[in-house]
Scaffold this motif. Structure first.
Motif, PDB file in Angstrom:
ATOM      1  N   GLY A 458      32.175  39.950  36.562  1.00 57.37           N
ATOM      2  CA  GLY A 458      31.997  41.348  36.174  1.00 57.37           C
ATOM      3  C   GLY A 458      30.666  41.941  36.595  1.00 57.37           C
ATOM      4  O   GLY A 458      29.799  41.284  37.164  1.00 57.37           O
ATOM      5  N   ALA A 459      30.518  43.237  36.323  1.00 57.77           N
ATOM      6  CA  ALA A 459      29.290  43.956  36.646  1.00 57.77           C
ATOM      7  C   ALA A 459      29.006  44.969  35.550  1.00 57.77           C
ATOM      8  O   ALA A 459      29.912  45.647  35.066  1.00 57.77           O
ATOM      9  CB  ALA A 459      29.422  44.662  37.997  1.00 57.77           C
ATOM     10  N   ALA A 467      30.673  49.526  32.864  1.00 55.17           N
ATOM     11  CA  ALA A 467      31.133  48.218  33.290  1.00 55.17           C
ATOM     12  C   ALA A 467      32.143  48.419  34.416  1.00 55.17           C
ATOM     13  O   ALA A 467      32.826  49.455  34.488  1.00 55.17           O
ATOM     14  CB  ALA A 467      31.768  47.449  32.133  1.00 55.17           C
ATOM     15  N   PHE A 468      32.267  47.392  35.293  1.00 53.03           N
ATOM     16  CA  PHE A 468      33.064  47.517  36.510  1.00 53.03           C
ATOM     17  C   PHE A 468      33.987  46.311  36.687  1.00 53.03           C
ATOM     18  O   PHE A 468      33.627  45.182  36.332  1.00 53.03           O
ATOM     19  CB  PHE A 468      32.161  47.579  37.747  1.00 53.03           C
ATOM     20  N   THR A 469      35.166  46.557  37.269  1.00 54.98           N
ATOM     21  CA  THR A 469      36.043  45.471  37.700  1.00 54.98           C
ATOM     22  C   THR A 469      36.684  45.809  39.036  1.00 54.98           C
ATOM     23  O   THR A 469      36.983  46.977  39.314  1.00 54.98           O
ATOM     24  CB  THR A 469      37.153  45.169  36.679  1.00 54.98           C
ATOM     25  N   THR A 470      36.884  44.780  39.863  1.00 45.14           N
ATOM     26  CA  THR A 470      37.741  44.922  41.032  1.00 45.14           C
ATOM     27  C   THR A 470      39.192  44.769  40.589  1.00 45.14           C
ATOM     28  O   THR A 470      39.482  44.374  39.460  1.00 45.14           O
ATOM     29  CB  THR A 470      37.389  43.855  42.086  1.00 45.14           C
ATOM     30  N   HIS A 471      40.124  45.066  41.502  1.00 47.47           N
ATOM     31  CA  HIS A 471      41.556  44.903  41.245  1.00 47.47           C
ATOM     32  C   HIS A 471      42.174  44.068  42.361  1.00 47.47           C
ATOM     33  O   HIS A 471      41.953  44.347  43.547  1.00 47.47           O
ATOM     34  CB  HIS A 471      42.259  46.261  41.178  1.00 47.47           C
ATOM     35  N   ILE A 500      32.888  41.165  41.665  1.00 49.47           N
ATOM     36  CA  ILE A 500      31.980  42.316  41.655  1.00 49.47           C
ATOM     37  C   ILE A 500      30.764  41.944  40.821  1.00 49.47           C
ATOM     38  O   ILE A 500      30.897  41.306  39.765  1.00 49.47           O
ATOM     39  CB  ILE A 500      32.704  43.568  41.109  1.00 49.47           C
ATOM     40  N   ARG A 501      29.548  42.313  41.312  1.00 51.38           N
ATOM     41  CA  ARG A 501      28.314  41.916  40.630  1.00 51.38           C
ATOM     42  C   ARG A 501      27.274  43.025  40.701  1.00 51.38           C
ATOM     43  O   ARG A 501      27.265  43.858  41.613  1.00 51.38           O
ATOM     44  CB  ARG A 501      27.722  40.650  41.262  1.00 51.38           C
TER      45      ARG A 501
END
Length: 604
Positions: A458-459, A467-471, A500-501
């Motif tokens: 995560g990021a 906060a962020f996520t890839t899919h 993702i970082r």
């Protein structure tokens, strides 16, 4: 770098392509159910590396997706004939394919056995719309895929014969999607080491678990001073996927330090002793969990294996308690958690992961994620099929499960908010991030995402509570607010991704592109956390990458590391995280994938 133009792809076409790509690695369901096996398994291995002694019917090795046969030239055939292994014995096993399982799920044979697998029944009890299974046995055997059309009697449909000249546990699977339970359709070939009994090991028995534990080097025999002058927090432990090894990288000088061999195939996670930042003998350890089910303790002073707990045949995650007393491993097969003494790695508690899923079905569940909950004296376990997060109290002698918190379907990985209170976990069938309050031990929100959220570590961008996520199933990055638990934006990106970082000292969020089945898999990109727009795209193919994955930052945040795990030069690329300039390349690695820095111990 500007984004390259590509033909328009409809949502339906994209979803179908992702289904095919995921099904080539076993873990897919109709709603794009995703499993971390795909994280480092893109399609099937190249053909031609094994000689099939005899086959009947259709047996084809695929270089890409299921159903796409690869062709060997005459030169490859001649080479394989010359390298054909010899056998000391022969054995025949019959295997049935049912919806959704193989019977038997485990094949156990001695090494150097000429093994014939005869395929008999191929049935579709749960969904009559399907009429084909396949069988594929992974690297290094590369057997199949063998097509198994519907067959309700015991007649042999097909067979394949090969020599078991590699010891270890190897996955076999159906790589054609056959319905919602397809993720369960897999098994293991166990080529038993010389001298070991071929009788099936009962990993659900505590006495057996204790017997399979081994101290490889006594603590008193370990080096009392490091063989290097590096701060342990600056050591990066890198999984070398194809070699059952880890590489130790000096992130100050960006140099290869040492390789630790024989620590299990395809390690998925590394975790560090919480006392590691103190630079003392007591904390100088990293713990690993391989997909073969082995948990190793490795010394970071002299890079030696210290102890191992062999507690299953298929596993993914590991965590170390904040007090440094315990290590917990999460398994796919059997469905259980195993807690070990962190000093010796001796198993001391087994917890079966049987529960009732969100649809009311009683089942055993694989464990998809494991963490120590900051300041709580708890382990957190995510149950994939169970759709639950369990909290386990390791301050009590019997390690009770003190909370079971319902989430969505098909859980995967997750990460904590900056204060360590909230855990955010992906529910991949329901396409959402579920939010767990670990203080109040309850579910507080479900945030809609795009297809198959896959946050990895995560990021976070605490300045804006983001906060962020890839899919894995959509070309986007999901962003949500960690105060309101509302989705902020879906950022359009080059393609689907896995990792993702963000570092507190870097200006940008870094992420990878994978699963596109195109040249885009060699790209990484940066996102401006203020504008929530893609700032820069970097084509790593110019440095020999066919697939570039898993951004990880140095301790000070002044460098970011990208794994080149497929391509002309398997290596790690080192970038300036703010300008995107490629600074150096760490070479001579063996299919590097996941990277874990010693600074993570400070998270304890």
């Amino acid at each position: 770098m500007s984004r390259s133009e590509s033909p328009a792809e409809s949502v339906a076409e994209h979803e179908e392509r992702i289904k095919r790509h995921l099904s080539a690695s076993r873990e897919i369901a109709e709603t794009l159910e995703f499993d971390d096996d795909l994280s480092f398994e893109m399609g099937l291995p190249s053909p031609g590396r094994r000689t099939f002694i005899k086959t009947s019917g259709v047996v084809a090795a695929s270089a890409a997706l299921a159903g796409c046969a690869g062709d060997d030239d005459d030169e490859d055939d001649d080479e394989n004939d010359e390298e054909a292994p010899s056998a000391e014995r022969s054995e025949t096993v019959q295997l049935a394919a049912k919806q959704y399982e193989f019977d038997p799920q485990e094949i156990r044979v001695p090494p150097n056995t000429e093994l014939t697998i005869e395929f008999t029944q191929s049935t579709f009890e749960e969904n009559e719309d399907f009429a084909m299974h396949t069988f594929y046995l992974e690297d290094p055997y590369d057997v199949g895929p063998v097509e198994l059309p519907e067959n309700t009697n015991d007649d042999v449909i097909d067979s394949v014969t090969f020599v078991t000249d590699e010891e270890g546990t190897f996955q076999f699977e159906c790589n054609v999607y056959c319905g919602d339970g397809h993720a369960q359709m897999n098994g293991q070939l166990y080529v038993v080491p010389e001298g070991e009994s071929v009788d099936k090991v009962d990993f659900t028995d505590m006495e057996t678990l204790k017997e399979r534990h081994e101290v490889l080097k006594e603590e008193s025999e370990l080096a009392q001073e490091p063989s290097h002058d590096l701060d342990l927090r600056d050591i990066m432990v890198v999984t070398e996927r194809n070699n059952a090894s880890v590489a130790m990288i000096d992130t100050v000088n960006d140099e290869f330090m040492e390789r630790v061999e024989n620590v299990g195939k395809a390690i998925h996670v590394h975790d560090f002793h919480p006392d590691l930042p103190e630079q003392t003998r007591e904390g100088a350890y990293v713990y690993t969990q391989s997909r073969q089910g082995e948990m190793y303790k490795i010394d970071l002073f002299d890079f030696e294996r210290v102890a191992v707990a062999d507690a299953g045949t298929d596993a993914r995650d590991i965590a170390v308690s904040r007090d440094g007393d315990y290590v917990i491993g999460g398994f796919y097969n059997p469905n259980h958690l195993v807690i070990c003494d962190a000093e010796t790695m001796e198993p001391i508690k087994r917890i079966p992961t049987h529960t009732v899923n969100p649809d009311g079905e009683s089942l055993g569940s694989r464990v998809c994620s494991l963490y120590d909950v900051p300041e709580e004296g708890l382990f957190l376990a995510g149950l994939k099929e169970g759709g639950e997060v369990w909290l386990i109290d390791y301050t009590q002698d019997d390690f009770p499960v003190v909370a079971t918190i319902e989430c969505g379907r098909t859980l995967h990985d997750g990460f904590f908010t900056e204060d360590g209170r909230y855990f955010m976990i992906a529910s991949q069938t329901d396409n959402q991030m579920d939010i767990i309050d670990t203080h109040e031990r309850r579910h507080v929100a479900a945030i809609p995402m795009d297809g198959v959220p896959h946050p990895g570590p995560g990021a976070l961008y605490p300045d804006e509570d983001l906060a962020f996520t890839t899919h894995a199933g959509a070309p986007s990055v999901g962003v949500w607010n960690t105060e309101t638990w509302e989705a902020e934006k879906m950022i359009d990106v080059r393609g689907s991704g896995l990792f993702i970082r963000k570092h507190e000292n870097s200006d940008y969020v870094w992420a990878d592109v994978i699963l596109t089945d195109t040249e885009d898999d060699a790209y990484v990109y940066t996102i401006d956390p203020e504008t929530l727009e893609v700032d820069q795209e970097i084509d790593c193919s110019q440095w020999g990458a066919a697939a570039a994955i898993h951004p990880e930052f140095s301790r000070d945040g002044e460098k970011v590391y990208i794994s080149v795990w497929q391509g002309e030069n398997e290596s790690i690329l080192v970038f300036d995280p703010n300008t995107g300039e490629m600074l150096t390349q760490i070479e001579d690695l063996l299919a590097p994938t996941g990277k874990f820095l010693g600074v993570r111990a400070e998270g304890h």
